[in-house]
Scaffold this active site. Structure first.
Site, PDB file in Angstrom:
ATOM      1  N   SER A 163      43.023  18.611  74.359  1.00 34.25           N
ATOM      2  CA  SER A 163      42.674  17.509  73.471  1.00 34.25           C
ATOM      3  C   SER A 163      41.185  17.202  73.568  1.00 34.25           C
ATOM      4  CB  SER A 163      43.543  16.297  73.806  1.00 34.25           C
ATOM      5  OG  SER A 163      43.419  15.293  72.836  1.00 34.25           O
ATOM      6  N   ASP A 305      51.282  19.380  65.739  1.00 34.63           N
ATOM      7  CA  ASP A 305      50.244  18.486  66.249  1.00 34.63           C
ATOM      8  C   ASP A 305      49.761  17.558  65.144  1.00 34.63           C
ATOM      9  OD1 ASP A 305      48.027  17.255  67.356  1.00 34.63           O
ATOM     10  OD2 ASP A 305      47.130  19.105  68.112  1.00 34.63           O
ATOM     11  N   HIS A 339      51.160  16.993  69.752  1.00 37.16           N
ATOM     12  CA  HIS A 339      49.869  17.108  70.422  1.00 37.16           C
ATOM     13  C   HIS A 339      50.046  17.377  71.912  1.00 37.16           C
ATOM     14  CE1 HIS A 339      45.553  16.601  70.486  1.00 37.16           C
ATOM     15  NE2 HIS A 339      45.620  15.674  71.427  1.00 37.16           N
TER      16      HIS A 339
END
Length: 362
Positions: A163, A305, A339
């Site tokens: 991320s 995601d 995610h």
């Protein structure tokens, strides 16, 4: 089917909670440390008399005949997280143990807390909204100085991150193109934070600031209403619709799961830290610099995601600008968690295995 639901719960906890507890077992005991950078100058021009860069290491550095460390692996965490997140059972116990992909008996694993996160310097230490307005570039610079000045690492075997850490990985690639043998950004895109992504971040920040209890950052107790609104953005960005439906197929279960997640976040987040963390991406934009990345790069995203939705078609275009770049889009399965898939090496580990083999220096 009896084993599926506990697994879904584990993945869901990893996805939504800052930490699910550590399960250090077969790999060496992690060692924490701090590095003070005097008069650290930020990209904004602001300075701190001393910036504390906290870090955790697992394993020992191995040096070649010239005395250079040859086995360093830098792993960078996501927004609101810390290096400790990588010591979870889901991550470390699948990567750091004997014979595993990042076996800590072979590699020197470095897990820093980014500026504004964990035990590194952050607004909640005392400066509040007077803390320098840091960016991802500042985070990368602080980590570079940590490795080179404190840990004596002049070259890394692998630089990777999840991320926000994935975005930092792109920055590392063009800021220090000769520093690493390989780069692996997970759950990220190498372009400016715009569109829905920036809107959600801005809404989260604004919701905190609109709460009268925030008091311009000078609150005595956390602004609960504003933080709760901001958490809504965070939950939406990091969640998996498929897994949420499986975990909470009724209204009662959904509301109970939401209440639990909100309570855990409210017990761990600081409003000012959150504002800075979500706004740190404002100058991020590797796109003009991708051709400067020299090291082989493997970018991995998941098709479910919500932060980096594949229908945007961004990665397919941008990866072509990276001389040695490759992109893998993981399909949606019963195990992907949106995610949060970035922290489940049991899903993407086969690609890391091939990547390490391909980039091994003989």
């Amino acid at each position: 089917m009896a084993t599926i639901r506990p697994l879904l719960f584990l993945l869901w906890c990893w996805l939504l909670l800052p930490a699910v507890g550590q399960a250090q077992s077969r790999y060496p005991t992690p060692v924490e440390g701090d590095f003070s950078l005097p008069q650290f100058r930020f990209e904004s021009g602001e300075t701190l008399p001393a910036l504390n860069q906290h870090y955790t290491t697992v394993g020992q550095p191995r040096k070649d005949k010239a005395g250079k460390v040859v086995n360093a692996v830098l792993i960078m965490h996501g927004t609101t997280g810390s290096g400790q997140a990588f010591l979870s059972e889901l991550f470390a116990n699948h990567l750091f143990g004997p014979g595993q992909l990042l076996d800590a008996a072979k590699y020197y694993l470095i897990l820093p807390d980014a500026i504004g996160h964990g035990k590194s310097s952050k607004p909640s230490n005392g400066l509040r909204m007077q803390f320098p307005k840091y960016t991802y570039n500042d985070m990368v610079l602080a980590n570079y100085r940590l490795l080179t000045e404190k840990l004596n690492v002049a070259h890394a075997r692998l630089v990777m991150g999840t991320s926000m850490g994935g975005m930092e990985t792109w920055v590392w690639g063009y800021k220090y193109p000769d520093f690493m043998d390989a780069l692996m950004p997970l759950a990220s895109l190498p372009v400016e934070i715009a569109g829905r992504n920036r809107m959600l971040r801005k809404m989260a920040i604004d919701l905190i600031k609109m709460d009268p209890a925030w008091q311009g950052g000078n609150y005595t107790t956390q602004p609960q209403t504003g933080l709760t609104g901001a958490i809504s953005s965070l939950l939406f960005m990091t969640s998996s619709p498929k897994q949420m439906q499986k975990l909470a197929p009724t209204r009662e279960l959904a509301e109970a799961a939401l209440a639990k997640s909100q309570a855990r976040f409210l017990g761990s987040l600081d409003a000012n830290d959150f504002i800075y963390q979500f706004d740190a991406s404002r100058t991020y934009n590797p796109a003009p610099h991708l051709a400067a990345i020299k090291a082989p790069l493997l970018a991995i995203n998941s098709a479910d995601d919500q932060v980096n939705p594949p229908e945007l078609g961004i990665m397919e275009t941008e990866i072509k600008k990276v001389p040695k770049g490759r992109y893998v889009l993981l399909p949606i399965t019963d195990l992907t968690t949106g995610h949060g898939t970035h922290s489940n090496p049991s899903i993407w580990g086969e690609y890391l295995l091939e990547f390490l083999a391909r980039t091994e220096i003989k």
